[in-house]
Write a protein that holds these residues in place. Structure first.
Motif, PDB file in Angstrom:
ATOM      1  N   ARG A  19       0.867  -1.424   0.073  1.00 38.39           N
ATOM      2  CA  ARG A  19      -0.072  -0.219   0.020  1.00 38.39           C
ATOM      3  C   ARG A  19       1.159   1.359   0.532  1.00 38.39           C
ATOM      4  O   ARG A  19       2.107   1.181   0.274  1.00 38.39           O
ATOM      5  CB  ARG A  19      -0.189  -0.004   1.546  1.00 38.39           C
ATOM      6  CG  ARG A  19      -1.515   0.999   1.036  1.00 38.39           C
ATOM      7  CD  ARG A  19      -2.387   1.292   2.476  1.00 38.39           C
ATOM      8  NE  ARG A  19      -3.836   2.354   2.192  1.00 38.39           N
ATOM      9  CZ  ARG A  19      -3.467   2.981   2.860  1.00 38.39           C
ATOM     10  NH1 ARG A  19      -2.243   3.480   3.384  1.00 38.39           N
ATOM     11  NH2 ARG A  19      -4.473   4.168   2.768  1.00 38.39           N
ATOM     12  N   LEU A  20       0.706   2.114  -0.999  1.00 40.14           N
ATOM     13  CA  LEU A  20       1.625   3.394  -1.107  1.00 40.14           C
ATOM     14  C   LEU A  20       2.946   3.171  -1.655  1.00 40.14           C
ATOM     15  O   LEU A  20       3.724   3.254  -0.646  1.00 40.14           O
ATOM     16  CB  LEU A  20       1.224   4.416   0.368  1.00 40.14           C
ATOM     17  CG  LEU A  20       0.075   4.675   0.078  1.00 40.14           C
ATOM     18  CD1 LEU A  20      -0.116   4.928   1.620  1.00 40.14           C
ATOM     19  CD2 LEU A  20      -0.818   5.693  -0.647  1.00 40.14           C
ATOM     20  N   HIS A  21       3.433   2.441  -2.584  1.00 38.12           N
ATOM     21  CA  HIS A  21       4.763   1.798  -2.684  1.00 38.12           C
ATOM     22  C   HIS A  21       5.701   2.705  -3.102  1.00 38.12           C
ATOM     23  O   HIS A  21       6.663   2.120  -2.358  1.00 38.12           O
ATOM     24  CB  HIS A  21       4.093   0.455  -3.355  1.00 38.12           C
ATOM     25  CG  HIS A  21       3.918   1.413  -5.009  1.00 38.12           C
ATOM     26  ND1 HIS A  21       4.572   1.917  -5.755  1.00 38.12           N
ATOM     27  CD2 HIS A  21       2.048   0.157  -5.496  1.00 38.12           C
ATOM     28  CE1 HIS A  21       3.874   2.198  -6.860  1.00 38.12           C
ATOM     29  NE2 HIS A  21       3.097   1.113  -6.565  1.00 38.12           N
ATOM     30  N   GLU A  22       5.114   4.106  -2.768  1.00 35.61           N
ATOM     31  CA  GLU A  22       5.791   4.737  -3.530  1.00 35.61           C
ATOM     32  C   GLU A  22       6.207   5.820  -2.058  1.00 35.61           C
ATOM     33  O   GLU A  22       7.943   6.040  -2.134  1.00 35.61           O
ATOM     34  CB  GLU A  22       5.250   6.034  -4.041  1.00 35.61           C
ATOM     35  CG  GLU A  22       4.208   6.857  -3.468  1.00 35.61           C
ATOM     36  CD  GLU A  22       3.074   6.254  -3.261  1.00 35.61           C
ATOM     37  OE1 GLU A  22       2.563   6.751  -3.072  1.00 35.61           O
ATOM     38  OE2 GLU A  22       2.703   4.742  -3.538  1.00 35.61           O
ATOM     39  N   ARG A  23       6.306   5.255  -1.069  1.00 34.36           N
ATOM     40  CA  ARG A  23       6.481   5.946   0.005  1.00 34.36           C
ATOM     41  C   ARG A  23       7.580   4.850   0.622  1.00 34.36           C
ATOM     42  O   ARG A  23       8.768   4.987   1.554  1.00 34.36           O
ATOM     43  CB  ARG A  23       5.640   5.745   1.279  1.00 34.36           C
ATOM     44  CG  ARG A  23       4.726   7.096   0.735  1.00 34.36           C
ATOM     45  CD  ARG A  23       3.623   6.917   1.921  1.00 34.36           C
ATOM     46  NE  ARG A  23       2.963   7.745   1.627  1.00 34.36           N
ATOM     47  CZ  ARG A  23       1.335   8.148   2.894  1.00 34.36           C
ATOM     48  NH1 ARG A  23       1.395   7.543   3.734  1.00 34.36           N
ATOM     49  NH2 ARG A  23       1.158   9.071   2.429  1.00 34.36           N
ATOM     50  N   GLY A  24       7.891   3.794   0.394  1.00 32.91           N
ATOM     51  CA  GLY A  24       8.917   2.209   0.315  1.00 32.91           C
ATOM     52  C   GLY A  24      10.218   2.475   0.067  1.00 32.91           C
ATOM     53  O   GLY A  24      10.292   3.305  -0.783  1.00 32.91           O
ATOM     54  N   SER A  25      10.818   1.722   0.694  1.00 36.22           N
ATOM     55  CA  SER A  25      12.526   1.978   0.649  1.00 36.22           C
ATOM     56  C   SER A  25      13.130   0.952   0.853  1.00 36.22           C
ATOM     57  O   SER A  25      12.453  -0.118   1.894  1.00 36.22           O
ATOM     58  CB  SER A  25      13.139   3.173   0.696  1.00 36.22           C
ATOM     59  OG  SER A  25      14.322   2.925   0.728  1.00 36.22           O
TER      60      SER A  25
END
Length: 239
Positions: A19-25
């Motif tokens: 979920r909201l993978h753009e916030r992941g690293s």
């Protein structure tokens, strides 16, 4: 190339941010920075089909996480044979107020680490870890303390968990309102959240003429706790 030298942790079904993978690293340095700014974590594991999440102090040494507790702990006894575990850390950095309830949010930094936890049973490794839990947070302090007693070592259990997989997730931005809502006469904004250090309160039974060590200067009154903890980690790694 070994896992220890790669810039990122492997991405698997277990640690992939969905979920909201753009916030992941999965960047190793990003995960470590979030871990190193914390002192308290939650360790999740399963015993006989029952999930548990235990808050505890922890520290990082390279790609291995450590935590400790009482030898009587149910969790620690269960981990004796080694068991899958998940360690999480989260920092609340801001309250985000939008013009709709749906778009209210929070700024945060979080890290989730997976691995197989094991008991540290080698006596020398265990004593070293008992010193490390002090020196990681308070640089070089263990050298100033009385030696660890055999009874203290017996009463303490140390757990080590190499990080097999990990992910960081961060929100660090302003209000995310729908475009049409920006025209509404409703206050919106971000309220920053930080944990600040207070003035040190000396023990009233201090021996006369005992001064606070210079190494504790990383904990200035009014300073940020996460900054101090990261400074302590840098000193620990440098040692």
């Amino acid at each position: 190339m070994s896992v220890e030298t790669e810039a990122t942790y492997p991405v698997t079904a277990r640690n992939r941010v969905k979920r909201l993978h753009e916030r992941g690293s999965y960047d190793r340095a990003a995960v470590h920075a979030i871990l190193d700014a914390a002192m308290l974590c939650h360790v999740a594991y399963v015993i006989d089909g029952q999930p548990y999440a235990t808050p505890t102090l922890f520290w990082r040494k390279g790609d291995t996480l450590y935590w400790h507790g009482s030898s009587a702990s149910r969790m620690l006894r269960h981990l004796k044979a080694g068991t899958p575990a998940c360690l999480t850390v989260a920092h609340l950095d801001g309250l985000v107020l939008a013009r709709s309830g749906f778009n209210h949010s929070a700024n945060y930094r979080s890290a989730m680490c997976f691995g197989t936890a094991r008991l540290v049973e080698d006596p020398e490794e265990k004593i070293e870890a008992m010193r490390d839990v002090v020196d990681r947070f308070y640089p070089d302090r263990s050298a100033l303390l009385r030696p660890i007693t055999a009874q203290e070592a017996k009463a303490t259990t140390i757990i080590a968990m190499p990080i097999d997989e990990a992910a960081a997730k961060v929100r660090a931005k302003g209000v995310g309102d729908d475009e049409a809502d920006f025209a509404l006469p409703i206050w919106a904004g971000v309220i920053p959240v930080t944990t600040l250090l207070g003035a040190a309160a000396p023990c009233p039974r201090l021996v006369p003429d005992v001064d606070k060590p210079e190494t504790l200067a990383i904990f200035p009154e009014g300073g940020r706790l996460d900054d101090a903890l990261q400074a302590g980690q840098q000193a620990y790694e440098g040692g």
